[in-house]
Design a protein around this motif. Structure first.
Motif, PDB file in Angstrom:
ATOM      1  N   TYR A 192      27.676  49.189  38.659  1.00 34.11           N
ATOM      2  CA  TYR A 192      29.124  49.074  38.522  1.00 34.11           C
ATOM      3  C   TYR A 192      29.514  48.092  37.433  1.00 34.11           C
ATOM      4  O   TYR A 192      28.872  47.055  37.246  1.00 34.11           O
ATOM      5  N   ARG A 193      30.595  48.448  36.731  1.00 31.30           N
ATOM      6  CA  ARG A 193      31.145  47.584  35.691  1.00 31.30           C
ATOM      7  C   ARG A 193      32.638  47.411  35.959  1.00 31.30           C
ATOM      8  O   ARG A 193      33.489  47.917  35.234  1.00 31.30           O
ATOM      9  N   ARG A 194      32.910  46.710  37.040  1.00 25.47           N
ATOM     10  CA  ARG A 194      34.285  46.445  37.458  1.00 25.47           C
ATOM     11  C   ARG A 194      34.642  45.024  37.029  1.00 25.47           C
ATOM     12  O   ARG A 194      34.584  44.085  37.815  1.00 25.47           O
ATOM     13  N   TYR A 195      35.002  44.851  35.769  1.00 29.58           N
ATOM     14  CA  TYR A 195      35.289  43.522  35.233  1.00 29.58           C
ATOM     15  C   TYR A 195      36.775  43.208  35.376  1.00 29.58           C
ATOM     16  O   TYR A 195      37.623  44.104  35.347  1.00 29.58           O
ATOM     17  N   ALA A 196      37.071  41.921  35.505  1.00 29.04           N
ATOM     18  CA  ALA A 196      38.441  41.486  35.757  1.00 29.04           C
ATOM     19  C   ALA A 196      39.400  41.970  34.678  1.00 29.04           C
ATOM     20  O   ALA A 196      39.113  41.876  33.484  1.00 29.04           O
ATOM     21  N   TRP A 197      40.533  42.485  35.126  1.00 25.87           N
ATOM     22  CA  TRP A 197      41.647  42.874  34.263  1.00 25.87           C
ATOM     23  C   TRP A 197      41.282  43.986  33.272  1.00 25.87           C
ATOM     24  O   TRP A 197      41.788  44.023  32.158  1.00 25.87           O
ATOM     25  N   THR A 198      40.367  44.879  33.687  1.00 25.29           N
ATOM     26  CA  THR A 198      40.034  46.069  32.906  1.00 25.29           C
ATOM     27  C   THR A 198      40.536  47.303  33.647  1.00 25.29           C
ATOM     28  O   THR A 198      41.101  47.207  34.742  1.00 25.29           O
ATOM     29  N   GLY A 199      40.281  48.482  33.068  1.00 27.49           N
ATOM     30  CA  GLY A 199      40.715  49.711  33.701  1.00 27.49           C
ATOM     31  C   GLY A 199      40.089  49.926  35.063  1.00 27.49           C
ATOM     32  O   GLY A 199      40.772  50.359  36.010  1.00 27.49           O
ATOM     33  N   ALA A 200      38.777  49.647  35.180  1.00 23.20           N
ATOM     34  CA  ALA A 200      38.113  49.821  36.472  1.00 23.20           C
ATOM     35  C   ALA A 200      38.697  48.870  37.511  1.00 23.20           C
ATOM     36  O   ALA A 200      38.871  49.242  38.683  1.00 23.20           O
ATOM     37  N   SER A 214      41.442  36.045  25.604  1.00 20.50           N
ATOM     38  CA  SER A 214      41.645  34.972  26.578  1.00 20.50           C
ATOM     39  C   SER A 214      42.062  35.555  27.923  1.00 20.50           C
ATOM     40  O   SER A 214      42.550  36.687  28.020  1.00 20.50           O
ATOM     41  N   LEU A 215      41.898  34.744  28.973  1.00 24.67           N
ATOM     42  CA  LEU A 215      42.315  35.169  30.303  1.00 24.67           C
ATOM     43  C   LEU A 215      43.800  35.530  30.346  1.00 24.67           C
ATOM     44  O   LEU A 215      44.159  36.597  30.865  1.00 24.67           O
ATOM     45  N   PRO A 216      44.703  34.689  29.816  1.00 22.01           N
ATOM     46  CA  PRO A 216      46.120  35.084  29.866  1.00 22.01           C
ATOM     47  C   PRO A 216      46.411  36.367  29.096  1.00 22.01           C
ATOM     48  O   PRO A 216      47.249  37.171  29.521  1.00 22.01           O
ATOM     49  N   GLU A 217      45.722  36.567  27.968  1.00 21.46           N
ATOM     50  CA  GLU A 217      45.912  37.816  27.226  1.00 21.46           C
ATOM     51  C   GLU A 217      45.477  39.011  28.062  1.00 21.46           C
ATOM     52  O   GLU A 217      46.149  40.053  28.081  1.00 21.46           O
ATOM     53  N   ALA A 218      44.338  38.870  28.743  1.00 25.96           N
ATOM     54  CA  ALA A 218      43.833  39.961  29.571  1.00 25.96           C
ATOM     55  C   ALA A 218      44.788  40.265  30.717  1.00 25.96           C
ATOM     56  O   ALA A 218      45.039  41.435  31.040  1.00 25.96           O
TER      57      ALA A 218
END
Length: 425
Positions: free
Chosen positions: A46-54, A178-182
């Motif tokens: 699994y590739r469920r990364y924070a603030w991505t489509g998954a 950056s985290l805020p950008e994501a």
């Protein structure tokens, strides 16, 4: 942009379809619904990364489960998801849940088992006709694994005040985002992030169910266990600076090759951990200029080390750094070591742990773990406890991670018993 917290969904007192299935049937359905999200076709992981489509798909699944059960749904200031039965503002709530994100090519169970089991446990309690005397919530904490920004348990650290807004804004992924950008790209407002003591003060107990990341339960023959403590652990970045040069024309004696120093340090970490009865792992590396025919100018490696107690962990990390500096001096390499994160030993509250054992019949094995969890982060502010479900492979953070469905259902029923004992008395 979606505001945070999101507008709550309508809440009803019953969810007949889910309740009729009970915990076992509900678990099977939920697990199969979630399983395809974020799975990589080639690796099976699994590739469920924070603030991505998954991640967005997982979050949509969570919201759908909350709303289909008539629960009050909200997202807190740090992007963590909540599904409430009862008044969220009443206080003394019993909360359960875990996380839905993954490490790169991770397994199906680490995190999601806890979230799926929480919804299934609620369905089981409704099928029993349980009457709740305390508010109950199910949560999905964001970015627990730290796969994208390099820091674990971001959502719970922010809520507990262990990660400041300023430090969170400095976090960047491998592409420089950056985290805020994501968060903004995902439709959430990063301006709101920060400590959330008012929310945590409304929680009377947090119980996280998790697949065991080891084989203690398999060896003892038990399906479910209770956590005693989380080992102290941390991450250290080792920067080995050498000199880039031609791989074919530079004599061995003329080289300042940081890869040699890095390799020697990896071996030293294994040796020192074995001597101390701890664990130490270099699992991530970046190389510059990263050419097949070029001697590197920089090798950057990340050390993850954990031990049963603070003194042992200090001994291991100190010894690894000492060995790295000795090899660096020999090889003409400049070395910088930075501690990027650290979590001290977490002893789960004994009274709550003992209450879980009593509810489950008094003979459930109690075991420690070297893995970090949101429950460990929250333990400084909230009474927390953990349940483990047997993993016969002992493998975690890998597609080979596994738990039999019968064991998962046993975990659901144990969690339901615990929630009934805590929230229905």
């Amino acid at each position: 942009m979606i505001p945070t917290p999101e507008a709550p969904a309508p809440r009803s007192a019953a969810a007949p379809a889910a309740a009729a299935r009970g915990g076992a049937g509900s678990f099977h359905t939920l697990w199969n619904e979630l399983a395809p999200i974020g799975r990589h076709a080639d690796s099976g992981g699994y590739r469920r990364y924070a603030w991505t489509g998954a991640d967005a798909d997982c979050r949509a699944w969570f919201r759908a489960q909350a709303e289909s059960r008539g629960l009050t749904y909200e997202v807190d200031r740090n992007g963590n998801q909540w599904a409430w039965l009862g008044d969220p503002l009443a206080g003394d709530a019993v909360v359960t849940g875990s996380h839905l994100d993954s490490v790169p090519d991770g397994g199906a169970f680490d995190g999601p088992l806890g979230v799926v089991s929480s919804f299934a446990a609620l369905d089981e309690l409704r099928s029993r006709g349980a009457a709740f005397s305390r508010p109950l919530a199910i949560t999905n904490f964001g970015d627990e694994e730290g796969a994208r920004f390099g820091l674990a348990c971001v959502g719970s650290r922010l809520a507990a005040g262990q990660l400041t807004k300023e430090k969170a804004y400095e976090l960047r992924d491998g592409d420089g985002v950056s985290l805020p950008e994501a968060m903004e790209r995902a439709g959430y407002d990063p301006e709101t992030i920060g400590a959330d003591p008012e929310r945590l003060a409304r929680i009377g107990a947090f119980v996280e169910l998790h697949v065991e990341q080891g084989r203690a339960l398999d060896l003892s023959g038990d399906r479910v266990g209770i956590a005693s403590a989380i080992w102290p652990h941390g991450r250290w970045r080792f920067d080995f600076h050498g000199e880039a040069n031609h791989a074919g024309t530079t004599r061995l004696v003329d080289r300042r090759d940081p890869m040699l120093t890095y390799a020697a340090t990896v071996l030293a970490a294994r040796q020192e951990a074995a001597l101390a009865g701890a664990v130490a792992t270099f699992g991530k590396i970046s190389v510059e200029p990263n050419g097949v025919n070029a001697i590197p100018s920089l090798v950057r490696g990340w050390l993850d080390s954990r031990a049963a107690d603070q003194a042992t962990l200090d001994t291991v990390v100190t010894a690894v750094e000492k060995a790295a500096r000795e090899h660096a001096d020999r090889d003409g390499i400049d070395l910088a070591v930075v501690r990027e994160s650290f979590t001290p030993v977490v002893e789960f509250e004994h009274a709550l742990r003992d209450e879980l054992n009593r509810i489950l019949g008094g003979s459930v094995p109690v075991l420690g773990t070297g893995a970090g969890h949101d429950a460990g982060i929250l333990s400084a502010a909230v009474p927390t406890a953990m349940l483990f479900v047997r993993n016969p492979t002992g493998v975690s953070h890998s597609p080979r991670e596994f738990a039999a469905e019968d064991d998962c259902v046993a975990g659901v029923l144990a969690l339901a018993d615990v929630l009934e004992g805590l929230a229905c008395r």
